[in-house]
Design a protein around this motif. Sequence first.
Motif, PDB file in Angstrom:
ATOM      1  N   HIS C  36      43.206  91.097   4.992  1.00  0.00           N
ATOM      2  CA  HIS C  36      43.139  92.545   5.246  1.00  0.00           C
ATOM      3  C   HIS C  36      43.391  92.873   6.708  1.00  0.00           C
ATOM      4  O   HIS C  36      43.178  92.046   7.590  1.00  0.00           O
ATOM      5  N   LEU C  37      43.815  94.099   6.933  1.00  0.00           N
ATOM      6  CA  LEU C  37      44.032  94.578   8.297  1.00  0.00           C
ATOM      7  C   LEU C  37      42.998  95.655   8.604  1.00  0.00           C
ATOM      8  O   LEU C  37      42.957  96.690   7.940  1.00  0.00           O
ATOM      9  N   GLY C  42      43.381  92.741  17.023  1.00  0.00           N
ATOM     10  CA  GLY C  42      42.714  91.479  17.331  1.00  0.00           C
ATOM     11  C   GLY C  42      41.236  91.561  17.596  1.00  0.00           C
ATOM     12  O   GLY C  42      40.674  90.650  18.192  1.00  0.00           O
ATOM     13  N   THR C  48      41.649  87.278   9.658  1.00  0.00           N
ATOM     14  CA  THR C  48      41.571  85.868  10.054  1.00  0.00           C
ATOM     15  C   THR C  48      42.050  84.943   8.929  1.00  0.00           C
ATOM     16  O   THR C  48      41.605  85.047   7.787  1.00  0.00           O
ATOM     17  N   PRO C  55      41.499  78.771  13.122  1.00  0.00           N
ATOM     18  CA  PRO C  55      41.376  80.193  12.782  1.00  0.00           C
ATOM     19  C   PRO C  55      42.273  81.040  13.678  1.00  0.00           C
ATOM     20  O   PRO C  55      42.348  80.808  14.882  1.00  0.00           O
ATOM     21  N   VAL C  56      42.960  81.975  13.070  1.00  0.00           N
ATOM     22  CA  VAL C  56      43.941  82.784  13.792  1.00  0.00           C
ATOM     23  C   VAL C  56      43.835  84.219  13.298  1.00  0.00           C
ATOM     24  O   VAL C  56      43.649  84.473  12.113  1.00  0.00           O
ATOM     25  N   ARG C  57      43.923  85.163  14.233  1.00  0.00           N
ATOM     26  CA  ARG C  57      44.071  86.563  13.848  1.00  0.00           C
ATOM     27  C   ARG C  57      45.513  86.756  13.384  1.00  0.00           C
ATOM     28  O   ARG C  57      46.432  86.690  14.204  1.00  0.00           O
ATOM     29  N   CYS C  59      47.034  89.283  12.691  1.00  0.00           N
ATOM     30  CA  CYS C  59      47.689  90.464  13.271  1.00  0.00           C
ATOM     31  C   CYS C  59      48.208  90.178  14.668  1.00  0.00           C
ATOM     32  O   CYS C  59      48.924  90.987  15.232  1.00  0.00           O
ATOM     33  N   VAL C  74      42.485  83.570   2.139  1.00  0.00           N
ATOM     34  CA  VAL C  74      41.341  83.627   1.227  1.00  0.00           C
ATOM     35  C   VAL C  74      41.743  83.264  -0.195  1.00  0.00           C
ATOM     36  O   VAL C  74      40.953  82.711  -0.954  1.00  0.00           O
ATOM     37  N   SER C 104      37.243  88.545   3.487  1.00  0.00           N
ATOM     38  CA  SER C 104      38.245  87.471   3.561  1.00  0.00           C
ATOM     39  C   SER C 104      38.217  86.809   4.934  1.00  0.00           C
ATOM     40  O   SER C 104      38.169  85.585   5.047  1.00  0.00           O
ATOM     41  N   LEU C 107      35.005  84.865   5.481  1.00  0.00           N
ATOM     42  CA  LEU C 107      35.002  83.566   4.795  1.00  0.00           C
ATOM     43  C   LEU C 107      35.825  82.545   5.565  1.00  0.00           C
ATOM     44  O   LEU C 107      35.417  81.391   5.706  1.00  0.00           O
ATOM     45  N   GLY C 131      32.975  87.333  15.935  1.00  0.00           N
ATOM     46  CA  GLY C 131      34.363  87.785  16.018  1.00  0.00           C
ATOM     47  C   GLY C 131      34.836  88.482  14.754  1.00  0.00           C
ATOM     48  O   GLY C 131      36.008  88.839  14.647  1.00  0.00           O
TER      49      GLY C 131
END
Lengths: 776, 277, 160
Positions: C36-37, C42, C48, C55-57, C59, C74, C104, C107, C131
Amino acid sequence: MSEPTTSSAGTSVRRKEDARLLTGNGRYVSDLTLPRMRHVAFLRSPLGHARIREVDTSRARAMPGVDAVVTAATPGFAGVALRAQSALPSYVETDQPVLAGEKARFSGEAVAAVVARDRYVAEDALELIDVEYDELPVTVCAWAPPQHPVHPQAPDNVLLERTFTAGDVDAAFDRADVVVERDLTTNRHGGNPIECRAGVARWEAADRRLTFWSGTQVPHIVRTVLAELLDLPESNVRVIAPDVGGGFGVKAVVYPEDLALCLLARQLPGVAVKWVEDRAEHLLAATHARDHRYRLRAGFTADGRLLALDADVTCNVGAYSVYPWTAGIEPLMAGGLLTGPYRLDDYRATVRGVATNTAPSGPYRGVARPASVFAMETIMDTAARRLGISTVDIRDRNLIRPEDVPYRMPSKLVDDSGQYGQCLARALELFGLDEFRAEQQRRRVARQPPIGMGVACYNELTGLGRAASAGPRMPFRTGHDACTVRVNPDGRVVVFSGVTSQGQGLETTVAQIVADGLGVGYDDVEVRFGDTTESLWGFGAFSSRQAVIGGGAANLAATAVKDKVLELAAGLLEAEPSDLALHDGEVSVAGQREPRLSLAEIARVAYLETHRLPDGIDPGLDATRFYDPIRGAFAAGAQVATVEIDRSTGQLRILAWVCVEDAGNVIHPKIVEGQIAGAIAQGIGGALYEHLVYDDAGNLSTGTLLDYLMPTSAEVPDLVIDHICEPAANPLGVRGVGEGGTLAPNAVLAGAVADALGIEIDDLPVTPAAVWKGLT
Amino acid sequence: MKPGRFEYLRAAGVAEAVRALVEAGGDGKLLAGGQSLVPLLSMRLSRPAVVVDINRIPDLAGIDGTDGTAPSVLRVGAMTRHAALVEQRSHPLLAEAARWIGHAAIRSRGTLGGSLAHADPAAELPAVAVATGAVAHVTGPDGERTVAADGLFDGPLMTALQEYEVLTAVDLPVPSRWGFAELARRHGDFALVLAVVAEVDGRWRIAVGGVAGTPQRLACAEALLNGDGATPAEVAEAAATEVRPGSDVHAPARYRQAITGELVRRALARADAEVMS
Amino acid sequence: MKVGMTVNGVGEQVDVEPRRTLADALREDLALTGTHLGCEHGVCGACTVLVDGQPVRACLMFAVQAEGASVVTVEGLAGVDGTLHPLQRAFSEHHGLQCGFCTSGMLMSALHLLRTEPNPGRERVREELAGNLCRCTGYAGIIDAVVAAAAELGTTLREP
């Protein structure tokens, strides 16, 4: 198969929502993809107040990938506006245009819209729209002299003013031993659900049907206003709110963007137009709240009885009167509930809603009361200090008691709870007041970081019926909801409910209510809502009304179906209905151990083997019921917390937090506690971190989440939550729990700072810098 | 909130990245970890014609001087992620400062070079660079050069890097003693104020972030600290009088100024107070 | 540009503009709308995902940067037979979600945390999930869930 329990209420059954939401299979509007879908972006005014001389869209229109560019002058858009109505005598009606035409009234107001192949291209096209503005003087503060009227109809910017009076305030002040006064302001902040607003609109020209998927809390209200403004029969408008990623009141408003999407769809038949609000837009243009000033004077006897309260309340309502709640939503709630859970005969409060060049204020969880409770509790704390009595004792002496119920508040609302003292006593017991005082003293002696305790009591007005109805004398009363319970031929149950859910777990709670009311297993009940073609009229989700009103309707409908099941079964079994019982989907006869008929067998008769129907019984197995509690259910609450303060930086650390509320009967304990915990977290956010700040030129200085600070898991402490269960006078004996948690944190945290340091907090939020300033 | 159009080039080497910047004629932007640049692109506050991705350039990431000996200077590749800075053991100050940056998903992408080149005045790593007297290695069209951290930062989001230069590595002296203290509104936020004290080659250096357009060295406080007999309280007081912070929505200038003293005091306390007695 | 990546163990190819974020590529081009956005700059953490285990954003990364990478979203968390991952089960049991929109990202961040720190205490969970913004739960249920999942998983955390 059914869970083995015969009663679902009171147990935390697995939520029906979880399976899809946990696996990435939620159905949010922002996830929706339809054939021939196009994407919308709005051009927003960069200025707080400006005449719009010219909007030139020719370059944007010529861009490849752009389907349409519209402005207030576009045929079909010109003259269309939302107009929130109220019958209050002082209310000045104003229009909120779909797109700003003659002038822009706040920074972020939509001026033009682009429809394009994708959102990237739509935003590219925004850069090619040229707007000529003439700047106008800007007013951002509601208690500063207005610079230039926001609306010509209200030259002083006052959209509404009302005085509440009860008894003889001046005489009561004459009897008072002490009079305390405080001037307080509260900080503008907002809902900020993690899913921003979103909508998809599609117009089927051949049969003149509009479908609008919207992340709204109030699909039926949206349908009614769309039908009215687009001049369509209501049955030609379908509003669908599927999974919604949080609402908190912000999505209980009908917005110009909603209308713009539907008007765009009508210009592009067969094309679905989609807009997903981004966070910058949300911070700029979704409704804000809680930008208030309270000037209070209160009279007390020497032993701490409240005798008189005189208040002047100004609410910054922003540039527009939001649809349908009007600019009155905050000031009227503030004036109506200011006295909170305290007994008082002599009361005067003048409240006003003042327009400014800021984003419109609207409903946000707790509506005005996080601010008004802060004001009232601050007065109680101030008086306690002046009189040399404890902050607990002064509350005890003034709280509405069980024997006072039904208690007619000075604003004439009728409080049916009376459990305030019980909530406070239980909260203090869990909190450990004596241990706290000992530790506070120990730290003082040891010169360790000081701790302070804050306490707040509040009454949450929930499940408002027609007599208490949310909103200020609007053309409609939001008192009721409908529910249809249908047993399908296979014996399974489907429920069509008028409530909606944005995370509150209503699919689960309503299923529990119907399972219990009908006598079937929880797993055999499916709940559908949010689609105006599927459910009867329902007002949706706001004012902590879903469990009380939606739940009440579900209970009545389930009971009605059960009655028919038993009647039908009685005919088949040649028994008396009163000798039969329905449990776990099986009908049994009193005195016999083995069930005689399953609900599936009865349903089969009702639909498919109607030749077996007993005389006088119609086919089918469903019922629709409306429920209106007429008044509402007050939910008592008390919160107590400890904070530790770092004297050198003013930073606060929350060490303990206790909340006790009267939720009446608790249907799903984990959902109820989740509502309370989430509400407290938002309250803490508003008290310590969240602040929407405009500069004097009308620019929002906190336009990203780098500056608008919502609390994270590191800031929200562990919470101790407990209940007093005093059943309310509604079919389920429930009281709403959605908002109460937000009401106390402002007061609790400001009170705790005062208790620790003797610093009086006049202005929210309580920032480290503010505490530090108080220390120096 | 979607970025405007740009051309994308995945550079295979530093020379190619420099060439791409030159060809973009001032309209190019290096993409390192992207944790600051991408939001600016998405908000369209930055509109480069060309984005040069340096994430896949071999040898730009990595830490030298971690062979078990205790290096006096740690050379860190510009594309070394914050997460790796936290993990390394050779430069405890660097690890501690990196731990304060954002959150796990930021630290997994954000880079040392990106942080220095972005030059946020409230960021952790620029202050560490200044406090330790770091030296940046830079490659441009005319070859390589070095820039001392003291001269690297020109103002908020402004550095001495030229338009076509690529920051390739940073030499970070390992302080013999150090202290780091930060105050932010919430966990993981940019600092309201942060203070770094570091003893390098027998001299103490102090840098604070969040109080000026760049990380600020505190000459008077340093002089007191390197002299004889000043108490930590006196050093902290000097620090507070030496800064002239601005106000914003999070804190007024006077508050920032006051807590500068407190944070310097905390950093010194962590650094080991024996030097003061 | 054509971009090849592995998503939840499946080789995928998308043809995107360089400016398209990884999040949009997952959601719009691969129809994996579970990511999801919530802010697109960020901060909120809703998007994520794991890229090569980190783990990465999503967006803050362009899809073109994911060329050759292995992405887990997810949708890749539950077993192929639909069996929920212990974290997902714990979130349900401990009421760690309400509207589900932050879930999501929450998790995925929790998964990374438990892989790197199999037994974090309550305070570490609080810090490390900071975060990811949640607006519904007040975090209590989320922290309960992650602590419970950690206890269940012990040191045998499996790759999803």
